[in-house]
Design a protein around this motif. Sequence first.
Motif, PDB file in Angstrom:
ATOM      1  N   TRP A  90      35.027  70.365 -39.194  1.00 36.02           N
ATOM      2  CA  TRP A  90      33.749  70.961 -39.407  1.00 36.02           C
ATOM      3  C   TRP A  90      32.991  69.932 -40.202  1.00 36.02           C
ATOM      4  N   LYS A  91      33.800  69.462 -41.353  1.00 36.42           N
ATOM      5  CA  LYS A  91      33.112  68.544 -42.189  1.00 36.42           C
ATOM      6  C   LYS A  91      32.646  66.940 -41.655  1.00 36.42           C
ATOM      7  N   SER A  92      33.810  66.800 -40.655  1.00 35.55           N
ATOM      8  CA  SER A  92      33.432  65.412 -40.234  1.00 35.55           C
ATOM      9  C   SER A  92      32.297  65.311 -38.954  1.00 35.55           C
ATOM     10  N   THR A  93      31.988  66.624 -38.684  1.00 38.05           N
ATOM     11  CA  THR A  93      30.949  66.597 -37.714  1.00 38.05           C
ATOM     12  C   THR A  93      29.370  66.383 -38.390  1.00 38.05           C
ATOM     13  N   GLU A  94      29.658  66.202 -39.667  1.00 34.87           N
ATOM     14  CA  GLU A  94      28.115  65.773 -40.269  1.00 34.87           C
ATOM     15  C   GLU A  94      27.924  64.339 -39.878  1.00 34.87           C
ATOM     16  N   GLY A 151      31.787  56.592 -33.996  1.00 36.47           N
ATOM     17  CA  GLY A 151      30.639  57.003 -34.932  1.00 36.47           C
ATOM     18  C   GLY A 151      31.667  57.356 -36.316  1.00 36.47           C
ATOM     19  N   GLY A 152      30.945  57.455 -37.332  1.00 36.45           N
ATOM     20  CA  GLY A 152      31.598  57.602 -38.578  1.00 36.45           C
ATOM     21  C   GLY A 152      32.490  58.753 -38.677  1.00 36.45           C
ATOM     22  N   GLY A 153      32.267  59.985 -37.979  1.00 31.66           N
ATOM     23  CA  GLY A 153      33.236  61.001 -37.912  1.00 31.66           C
ATOM     24  C   GLY A 153      34.137  61.109 -36.984  1.00 31.66           C
ATOM     25  N   PHE A 191      37.693  63.480 -37.258  1.00 30.60           N
ATOM     26  CA  PHE A 191      37.523  64.545 -36.418  1.00 30.60           C
ATOM     27  C   PHE A 191      38.823  64.649 -35.322  1.00 30.60           C
ATOM     28  N   TRP A 192      38.787  63.573 -34.844  1.00 25.72           N
ATOM     29  CA  TRP A 192      40.147  63.651 -33.780  1.00 25.72           C
ATOM     30  C   TRP A 192      41.503  63.609 -34.531  1.00 25.72           C
TER      31      TRP A 192
END
Length: 167
Positions: A21-25, A37-39, A43-44
């Motif tokens: 959830w946090k990395s989807t920022e 991307g940065g997340g 995320f993965w």
Amino acid sequence: MRQGEISLAGLLALFSMYLMWKSTELPIGYIRGQGPGGGFWPFWLSVGMLLSCVAIAWNWWRGKSPASVSDEPLMDDFGWRSVILVGGGIVGFVALIAIVSMYGAVGLFLVYYLRFLGRHSWMLTLTMAVTLPFALFFFFEGAMQISMPQGLPFTQPFFDLMYDIIY
């Protein structure tokens, strides 16, 4: 043991979902012409960790792992002592970052962990405690251009010398 396995899998699954959830920022996909991307990586990697937790829970439910069928306590006295010694070392490491810099804290932690907990030779301990902080410095500050905490002002001469080497 049985309760410890499923409890830890559940806790890590919750942590995985929080990190996802946090990395989807930041963008989690591939950006044309720029790369991931940065997340993307957080995320993965969190998805992988969540899938691992699901596999652990599945094996626990089916009784396929040794821990899932064990009535033994989660940890004996040696296990608790190890957690306290290693956990205390990590707390000390984090506290030292603000004083002796990230790299100094890494070196001191390696001395504590290798020599005093691992009982390795002074030769190996000092080689690792000196070499790894230098390698990390050149990786983060030089190659990645990411500055790590530099501690109190008395560490500044070290950083001045190191920056002269890489610039």
